[in-house]
Design a protein around this motif. Structure first.
Motif, mmCIF file in Angstrom:
data_model
loop_
_atom_site.group_PDB
_atom_site.id
_atom_site.type_symbol
_atom_site.label_atom_id
_atom_site.label_comp_id
_atom_site.label_asym_id
_atom_site.label_seq_id
_atom_site.Cartn_x
_atom_site.Cartn_y
_atom_site.Cartn_z
ATOM 1 N N GLU A 138 0.826 -1.202 0.000
ATOM 2 C CA GLU A 138 0.000 0.000 0.000
ATOM 3 C C GLU A 138 0.864 1.258 0.000
ATOM 4 O O GLU A 138 0.512 2.258 -0.632
ATOM 5 N N MET A 139 1.983 1.217 0.699
ATOM 6 C CA MET A 139 2.884 2.367 0.730
ATOM 7 C C MET A 139 3.458 2.653 -0.653
ATOM 8 O O MET A 139 3.497 3.794 -1.109
ATOM 9 N N VAL A 140 3.895 1.604 -1.353
ATOM 10 C CA VAL A 140 4.448 1.778 -2.696
ATOM 11 C C VAL A 140 3.398 2.359 -3.641
ATOM 12 O O VAL A 140 3.662 3.304 -4.392
ATOM 13 N N SER A 145 0.805 7.018 -6.639
ATOM 14 C CA SER A 145 -0.383 7.860 -6.830
ATOM 15 C C SER A 145 -0.091 9.310 -6.439
ATOM 16 O O SER A 145 -0.533 10.246 -7.111
ATOM 17 N N ALA A 146 0.649 9.485 -5.336
ATOM 18 C CA ALA A 146 0.994 10.843 -4.895
ATOM 19 C C ALA A 146 1.861 11.546 -5.925
ATOM 20 O O ALA A 146 1.679 12.741 -6.199
ATOM 21 N N PHE A 266 2.899 13.294 0.994
ATOM 22 C CA PHE A 266 3.914 13.052 -0.037
ATOM 23 C C PHE A 266 3.691 13.993 -1.219
ATOM 24 O O PHE A 266 4.629 14.608 -1.730
ATOM 25 N N ALA A 267 2.429 14.081 -1.676
ATOM 26 C CA ALA A 267 2.115 14.919 -2.833
ATOM 27 C C ALA A 267 2.444 16.378 -2.557
ATOM 28 O O ALA A 267 3.023 17.077 -3.408
ATOM 29 N N GLU A 294 -5.920 11.046 -9.391
ATOM 30 C CA GLU A 294 -6.585 12.256 -9.891
ATOM 31 C C GLU A 294 -6.652 13.364 -8.858
ATOM 32 O O GLU A 294 -7.210 14.434 -9.111
ATOM 33 N N GLY A 295 -6.074 13.133 -7.653
ATOM 34 C CA GLY A 295 -5.979 14.204 -6.673
ATOM 35 C C GLY A 295 -7.065 14.253 -5.626
ATOM 36 O O GLY A 295 -7.276 15.298 -5.004
#
Length: 366
Positions: A138-140, A145-146, A266-267, A294-295
């Motif tokens: 999940e972290m990866v 995604s971020a 992260f993002a 998609e944010g």
């Protein structure tokens, strides 16, 4: 010569030879003493009895702007003066590591902790090792995604191959799309990024029929799907596993932390490093939330403990997913300002306003 006289002796007490009177111990007294001893032993034993509970406590926080956590190559980066701290939860108990009764009692008495049934935190029939592997996966995924969301937010195109990982039961896509299919068109328009698909869905109403161009092995085909959705947003009912071709090389190095909940921070860290503006501008801002490509900022677990961890590590501001507001209300530590956010754009705007000392009017969970 005078005869030596014996040393004078004290007069004998009139009670020296008298019998000592001992009050008889009643059966009631004996029973009470034995009962108290048994109760004390049972209480001591009870404190070390394993229980079916697990406990969440405030975990460590990490500044995503620190020098080595987010590393970027292929684009100019900028220094930052603030802190954007991701927050975590430490969990005691779980599969193979049961909590003891004494620990449960301590957790119940501490407002910074929460004690829950094990199954409320860990999926049933999973081992500690399986849970660790899932958390790392999940972290990866969260980091990818971020990165996609952050680069898209600041204007990059992020090419992606949209692999179908499955379909949602009962959706219009069930039975029409299969794992391994690749979505290449939406309503006749090429889909080269995740954003292309999301933008197409944004112009679609729930219940509308749409046509997807799909590559299934060597075969190209069109698939008609009826969308669904509870609100204004249409959904396909398809689980997508994107394969990105990032225009900028972003790597995130963090140890002993898993799960998807650091995605939002992260993002924000990636955006701060890639933009000339010093968004946080010396402020210590903590937060949490999953991040979709998609944010969209998604809800997480253990936000009450994350609020306390943020204050402990010096944060004055906290970005909370809007869908977690029910858990935030009534649990905000003194001195912490909580801002609710639903999208990466909202989170970025909040950080900028806080950095400019203009955060007083930002939306809260109250």
């Amino acid at each position: 010569m005078r005869d030596r006289q014996p040393a004078p002796q004290p007069d004998p007490s009139p009670f020296d030879d008298a019998p000592v009177a001992v009050a008889p111990i009643s059966r009631r007294t004996v029973t009470l003493g034995v009962s108290l001893l048994a109760t004390a032993v049972l209480a001591a034993v009870a404190l070390v009895v394993p229980t079916p509970y697990a406990m969440r406590s405030p975990g460590p926080t990490e500044d995503t702007l620190q020098r080595n956590l987010i590393q970027i190559e292929g684009a100019r980066t900028y220094e930052s003066t603030g802190e954007l701290r991701l927050t975590t939860v430490s969990v005691l108990g779980g599969p193979g590591y049961p909590m003891l009764s004494g620990q449960v009692i301590q957790g119940w008495l501490d407002p910074k902790r929460s004690v829950l049934p094990v199954e409320a935190i860990f999926p049933e029939a999973t081992t500690q090792e399986q849970q660790k592997e899932l958390s790392q996966a999940e972290m990866v995924s969260s980091q990818e995604s971020a990165t996609a969301a952050a680069l898209t937010e600041i204007g990059y195109d992020v090419p992606a191959v949209l692999d179908v990982a499955g379909t949602e039961p009962g959706s219009g896509a069930e039975g029409k799309l299969s794992e391994g299919d690749v979505i290449v068109e939406f309503q006749g328009e090429p889909v080269g990024t995740y954003a292309d698909l999301i933008d197409g869905l944004a112009e679609t109403n729930p219940g509308d029929d749409v046509t997807l161009g799909v590559q299934r092995g060597k075969r190209a085909m069109d698939v008609d799907i009826t969308t669904s959705g509870n609100g204004e947003r249409a959904v396909l009912g398809v689980f997508i596993d994107p394969r990105y071709d990032f225009p900028v090389d972003v790597s995130i190095e963090i140890e002993n932390i898993g799960g998807p909940s650091a995605g939002t921070m992260f993002a924000l860290g990636i955006i701060d490093k890639l933009t000339a503006e010093d968004e946080a501008n010396g402020k210590v801002i903590a937060g949490t939330g999953t991040m979709s490509p998609e944010g969209t900022v998604g809800p997480i677990g253990g936000i009450e403990q994350k609020l306390y961890g943020a204050v402990r590590d010096g944060a004055k501001w906290f970005l909370a997913p809007a869908d977690n507001c029910a858990q935030v209300v009534g649990n905000v530590p003194a001195g912490l300002n909580v801002v609710k956010v639903s999208t990466l754009a909202e989170a970025r705007d909040a950080v900028e306003q806080i950095g400019r000392d203009e955060g007083s009017d930002l939306p809260t969970c109250s």
